[in-house]
Design a protein around this motif. Structure first.
Motif, PDB file in Angstrom:
ATOM      1  N   PHE A  48      43.870  36.912  33.625  1.00 63.24           N
ATOM      2  CA  PHE A  48      45.785  36.053  34.632  1.00 63.24           C
ATOM      3  C   PHE A  48      45.001  35.026  35.552  1.00 63.24           C
ATOM      4  CE2 PHE A  48      46.638  39.538  32.294  1.00 63.24           C
ATOM      5  CZ  PHE A  48      48.434  40.115  31.528  1.00 63.24           C
ATOM      6  N   VAL A  49      45.122  33.806  35.083  1.00 66.99           N
ATOM      7  CA  VAL A  49      44.513  33.147  35.707  1.00 66.99           C
ATOM      8  C   VAL A  49      45.764  32.722  36.946  1.00 66.99           C
ATOM      9  CG1 VAL A  49      43.185  30.494  36.120  1.00 66.99           C
ATOM     10  CG2 VAL A  49      42.431  32.319  34.580  1.00 66.99           C
ATOM     11  N   TYR A  50      45.389  32.270  38.719  1.00 66.39           N
ATOM     12  CA  TYR A  50      45.943  31.495  39.287  1.00 66.39           C
ATOM     13  C   TYR A  50      45.282  30.831  40.246  1.00 66.39           C
ATOM     14  CZ  TYR A  50      45.322  34.720  42.786  1.00 66.39           C
ATOM     15  OH  TYR A  50      44.515  35.142  43.727  1.00 66.39           O
ATOM     16  N   ASP A  51      46.159  29.392  40.712  1.00 67.53           N
ATOM     17  CA  ASP A  51      45.401  28.708  42.164  1.00 67.53           C
ATOM     18  C   ASP A  51      45.523  29.620  43.571  1.00 67.53           C
ATOM     19  OD1 ASP A  51      43.646  26.740  43.815  1.00 67.53           O
ATOM     20  OD2 ASP A  51      45.719  24.761  42.606  1.00 67.53           O
ATOM     21  N   VAL A  52      43.835  29.342  43.827  1.00 65.91           N
ATOM     22  CA  VAL A  52      44.247  29.905  45.314  1.00 65.91           C
ATOM     23  C   VAL A  52      45.103  29.217  46.680  1.00 65.91           C
ATOM     24  CG1 VAL A  52      42.412  31.682  44.858  1.00 65.91           C
ATOM     25  CG2 VAL A  52      41.873  29.177  46.148  1.00 65.91           C
ATOM     26  N   THR A  53      45.002  27.636  45.734  1.00 63.36           N
ATOM     27  CA  THR A  53      45.644  27.153  47.056  1.00 63.36           C
ATOM     28  C   THR A  53      47.393  26.762  46.272  1.00 63.36           C
ATOM     29  OG1 THR A  53      45.159  24.995  45.632  1.00 63.36           O
ATOM     30  CG2 THR A  53      43.403  26.464  47.069  1.00 63.36           C
ATOM     31  N   LYS A  70      39.321  28.126  41.930  1.00 64.33           N
ATOM     32  CA  LYS A  70      39.529  27.331  42.983  1.00 64.33           C
ATOM     33  C   LYS A  70      38.858  27.295  44.605  1.00 64.33           C
ATOM     34  CE  LYS A  70      42.902  24.050  40.143  1.00 64.33           C
ATOM     35  NZ  LYS A  70      43.278  23.359  40.283  1.00 64.33           N
ATOM     36  N   THR A  71      38.051  28.746  44.071  1.00 68.46           N
ATOM     37  CA  THR A  71      37.611  29.317  45.267  1.00 68.46           C
ATOM     38  C   THR A  71      36.723  28.171  46.003  1.00 68.46           C
ATOM     39  OG1 THR A  71      35.603  30.410  44.477  1.00 68.46           O
ATOM     40  CG2 THR A  71      37.568  31.577  44.955  1.00 68.46           C
ATOM     41  N   ASP A  72      36.236  27.295  45.829  1.00 68.30           N
ATOM     42  CA  ASP A  72      35.803  26.314  46.204  1.00 68.30           C
ATOM     43  C   ASP A  72      36.160  25.498  47.038  1.00 68.30           C
ATOM     44  OD1 ASP A  72      36.931  23.182  45.056  1.00 68.30           O
ATOM     45  OD2 ASP A  72      37.157  25.295  43.588  1.00 68.30           O
ATOM     46  N   LEU A  73      37.758  25.849  47.483  1.00 65.84           N
ATOM     47  CA  LEU A  73      39.010  25.056  48.293  1.00 65.84           C
ATOM     48  C   LEU A  73      38.665  26.281  49.396  1.00 65.84           C
ATOM     49  CD1 LEU A  73      40.687  22.631  45.568  1.00 65.84           C
ATOM     50  CD2 LEU A  73      39.393  21.938  46.643  1.00 65.84           C
ATOM     51  N   TYR A 127      37.804  36.469  41.821  1.00 58.07           N
ATOM     52  CA  TYR A 127      37.739  35.123  42.038  1.00 58.07           C
ATOM     53  C   TYR A 127      36.757  34.290  41.372  1.00 58.07           C
ATOM     54  CZ  TYR A 127      40.609  36.584  45.991  1.00 58.07           C
ATOM     55  OH  TYR A 127      41.751  36.812  47.361  1.00 58.07           O
ATOM     56  N   VAL A 128      36.796  32.997  41.281  1.00 56.30           N
ATOM     57  CA  VAL A 128      36.288  32.429  40.137  1.00 56.30           C
ATOM     58  C   VAL A 128      36.332  31.369  40.906  1.00 56.30           C
ATOM     59  CG1 VAL A 128      35.635  33.144  38.493  1.00 56.30           C
ATOM     60  CG2 VAL A 128      37.772  31.634  38.266  1.00 56.30           C
ATOM     61  N   SER A 129      35.077  29.784  40.403  1.00 59.97           N
ATOM     62  CA  SER A 129      35.604  28.862  40.605  1.00 59.97           C
ATOM     63  C   SER A 129      35.286  28.016  39.791  1.00 59.97           C
ATOM     64  CB  SER A 129      34.890  28.011  42.233  1.00 59.97           C
ATOM     65  OG  SER A 129      34.526  26.326  42.405  1.00 59.97           O
ATOM     66  N   ASN A 148      36.553  40.151  55.209  1.00 60.89           N
ATOM     67  CA  ASN A 148      37.786  40.397  54.372  1.00 60.89           C
ATOM     68  C   ASN A 148      37.963  41.094  53.249  1.00 60.89           C
ATOM     69  OD1 ASN A 148      39.081  41.377  57.263  1.00 60.89           O
ATOM     70  ND2 ASN A 148      38.982  38.861  56.989  1.00 60.89           N
ATOM     71  N   THR A 149      37.132  39.714  52.340  1.00 64.24           N
ATOM     72  CA  THR A 149      37.063  39.852  51.017  1.00 64.24           C
ATOM     73  C   THR A 149      35.568  39.958  50.382  1.00 64.24           C
ATOM     74  OG1 THR A 149      38.141  38.160  49.342  1.00 64.24           O
ATOM     75  CG2 THR A 149      37.004  37.219  51.219  1.00 64.24           C
ATOM     76  N   SER A 150      35.223  39.279  49.360  1.00 66.36           N
ATOM     77  CA  SER A 150      33.996  38.802  48.238  1.00 66.36           C
ATOM     78  C   SER A 150      34.589  37.993  47.176  1.00 66.36           C
ATOM     79  CB  SER A 150      34.027  39.901  47.866  1.00 66.36           C
ATOM     80  OG  SER A 150      34.402  40.732  47.162  1.00 66.36           O
ATOM     81  N   VAL A 151      33.539  37.660  46.429  1.00 69.82           N
ATOM     82  CA  VAL A 151      33.823  36.697  46.077  1.00 69.82           C
ATOM     83  C   VAL A 151      34.590  37.500  44.370  1.00 69.82           C
ATOM     84  CG1 VAL A 151      32.026  34.771  44.139  1.00 69.82           C
ATOM     85  CG2 VAL A 151      32.110  34.877  46.321  1.00 69.82           C
ATOM     86  N   CYS A 152      33.804  38.775  44.632  1.00 65.85           N
ATOM     87  CA  CYS A 152      33.909  39.605  43.313  1.00 65.85           C
ATOM     88  C   CYS A 152      34.004  40.089  43.401  1.00 65.85           C
ATOM     89  CB  CYS A 152      32.896  39.149  41.812  1.00 65.85           C
ATOM     90  SG  CYS A 152      33.774  39.677  40.516  1.00 65.85           S
ATOM     91  N   SER A 153      35.503  40.929  43.113  1.00 71.95           N
ATOM     92  CA  SER A 153      35.351  42.421  43.047  1.00 71.95           C
ATOM     93  C   SER A 153      35.706  43.954  42.162  1.00 71.95           C
ATOM     94  CB  SER A 153      36.789  42.807  44.564  1.00 71.95           C
ATOM     95  OG  SER A 153      36.929  44.495  44.499  1.00 71.95           O
ATOM     96  N   ILE A 154      34.879  44.354  41.704  1.00 73.82           N
ATOM     97  CA  ILE A 154      34.976  44.935  39.928  1.00 73.82           C
ATOM     98  C   ILE A 154      35.633  46.434  40.546  1.00 73.82           C
ATOM     99  CG2 ILE A 154      33.804  45.451  38.037  1.00 73.82           C
ATOM    100  CD1 ILE A 154      34.003  42.280  38.830  1.00 73.82           C
ATOM    101  N   SER A 155      36.806  46.840  39.958  1.00 73.46           N
ATOM    102  CA  SER A 155      37.168  47.826  39.831  1.00 73.46           C
ATOM    103  C   SER A 155      36.586  48.708  38.771  1.00 73.46           C
ATOM    104  CB  SER A 155      38.644  48.346  39.518  1.00 73.46           C
ATOM    105  OG  SER A 155      39.018  47.908  38.101  1.00 73.46           O
TER     106      SER A 155
END
Length: 267
Positions: A114-119, A153-156, A180-182, A260-267
Motif C-alpha cells: 500500500f503505497v502513499y506519498d509522505v508529502t 518519497k523520503t528524499d523529500l 519507507y522508501v525513495s 523518532n523514526t527509521s528508514v525501514c521498520s520491520i514488524s
C-alpha cells in the motif's frame, strides 16, 4: 514491463529475463522457481510505478505517466540456501480502486504493498479505502497475504506532511509491515522487496544479508552545525539524513539517524 487495460489481466510467465546482478544460474531449465505475486496499490502519483521500475530495472523515470489498468514487472532474486524466487509485481492504476477488474488483479496475491506519498496527506488518508477494497476482494483467499504500508518519497523529507506516528499507528492497528522508501534514490527499495518475499516464504535473513541490500549512494559531505559544542540534529519529528565520507572509495554512505523514526521498520 507490460501495460494492460481494465479488460484483461496478464498470463503469468514461469520465467522472466534476469536483470542485473540477480542470479548466476544462467536461467538453467532444471531449476524450478518459487513464484511470489506482489500487488502494488495506492493513489495515482504516489510513486507506485517508479517503485516497481526501481526494483525490476534499477532505474527511475523523472516524468510521470499515469498507469491505466495494470502494469506488470518481474525480477528473479536469490534468497539464502540458493533459493531462486521469481517475483511478479502487479502495479495497479489508482483509478482501478473502483474498477471491475480489481478482484482479478488481486487473485493469488501473496503480498500487497500500500503505497502513499509522505508529502501528500490525502494519499495517506486514502490508504484506508484501498485497504477496505483489498480485504473485501481477498476474503476467503487461500494465501496468507502479507500487507505492507509503504511511505514513498523520503528524499523529500523536508516536505513531509504525514507524521511518523500516523504511519506507525495505522500499520500497527491493521497488522501491516511499516516501511519507507525513495523510488528516486532507490533507498531501501530492493531491501524491502527482498525482505517481504523472504518473510512470506518464512525464510530468515541475517543482519549481514539485510545490510548487504542497503545501497551506497554518491553525495557530498554535509558539515553538521555545532551548537554549544554539540552537533545539532534536527528539531521535533524532522528526520535528518547524514552522510559519512569513505575517503578510500570516495563514496558516501547514507544513514538515517532520526530520533523518532527509521528508514525501514520491520514488524
Amino acid at each position: 514491463m507490460a501495460t494492460m487495460g481494465e479488460d484483461d489481466a496478464p498470463e503469468l510467465p514461469k520465467k522472466s529475463p534476469v536483470p542485473g546482478q540477480i542470479d548466476d544460474s544462467d536461467g538453467e531449465d532444471d531449476i524450478e522457481d518459487k513464484v511470489i505475486k506482489i500487488v502494488v496499490v495506492g493513489d495515482g502519483a504516489s510513486g507506485k510505478t517508479s517503485i516497481c521500475q526501481r526494483f525490476a530495472k534499477e532505474s527511475f523515470d523523472k516524468s510521470y505517466h499515469q498507469t491505466l489498468g495494470l502494469d506488470f514487472f518481474s525480477r528473479r532474486i536469490m534468497l539464502p540456501q540458493e533459493m531462486q524466487v521469481l517475483v511478479q509485481v502487479w502495479d495497479i492504476g489508482g483509478q482501478s480502486i473502483a474498477g471491475e477488474m480489481i478482484d482479478k488483479y488481486l487473485t493469488g496475491a501473496n503480498i500487497v504493498f500500500f503505497v502513499y506519498d509522505v508529502t501528500n496527506s490525502k494519499s495517506f488518508e486514502n490508504v484506508g479505502d484501498w485497504l477496505s477494497v483489498v480485504k473485501k476482494n481477498l476474503k476467503g483467499s487461500e494465501n496468507d497475504v502479507k500487507l505492507v504500508l509503504m511511505g514513498n518519497k523520503t528524499d523529500l523529507e523536508e516536505r513531509r506532511v504525514v507524521p511518523v506516528d500516523s504511519h506507525r499507528n495505522f500499520s500497527n492497528s491493521n497488522n501491516m509491515m511499516p516501511t519507507y522508501v525513495s523510488a528516486k534514490t532507490g533507498d531501501t527499495v530492493y531491501m524491502i522487496f527482498r525482505q517481504a518475499v523472504a518473510d512470506c516464504l518464512k525464510i530468515g535473513l541475517s543482519r549481514a544479508e539485510i545490510e548487504s541490500d542497503i545501497d551506497i549512494v554518491q553525495g557530498s559531505v554535509i558539515e553538521a552545525t555545532k551548537v554549544g559544542g554539540k552537533v545539532a540534529d534536527g528539531v521535533g519529528d524532522t528526520r535528518k539524513v547524514h552522510f559519512v565520507e569513505d575517503k578510500d572509495t570516495a563514496q558516501v554512505q547514507r544513514s538515517d539517524q532520526s530520533r523518532n523514526t527509521s528508514v525501514c521498520s520491520i514488524s
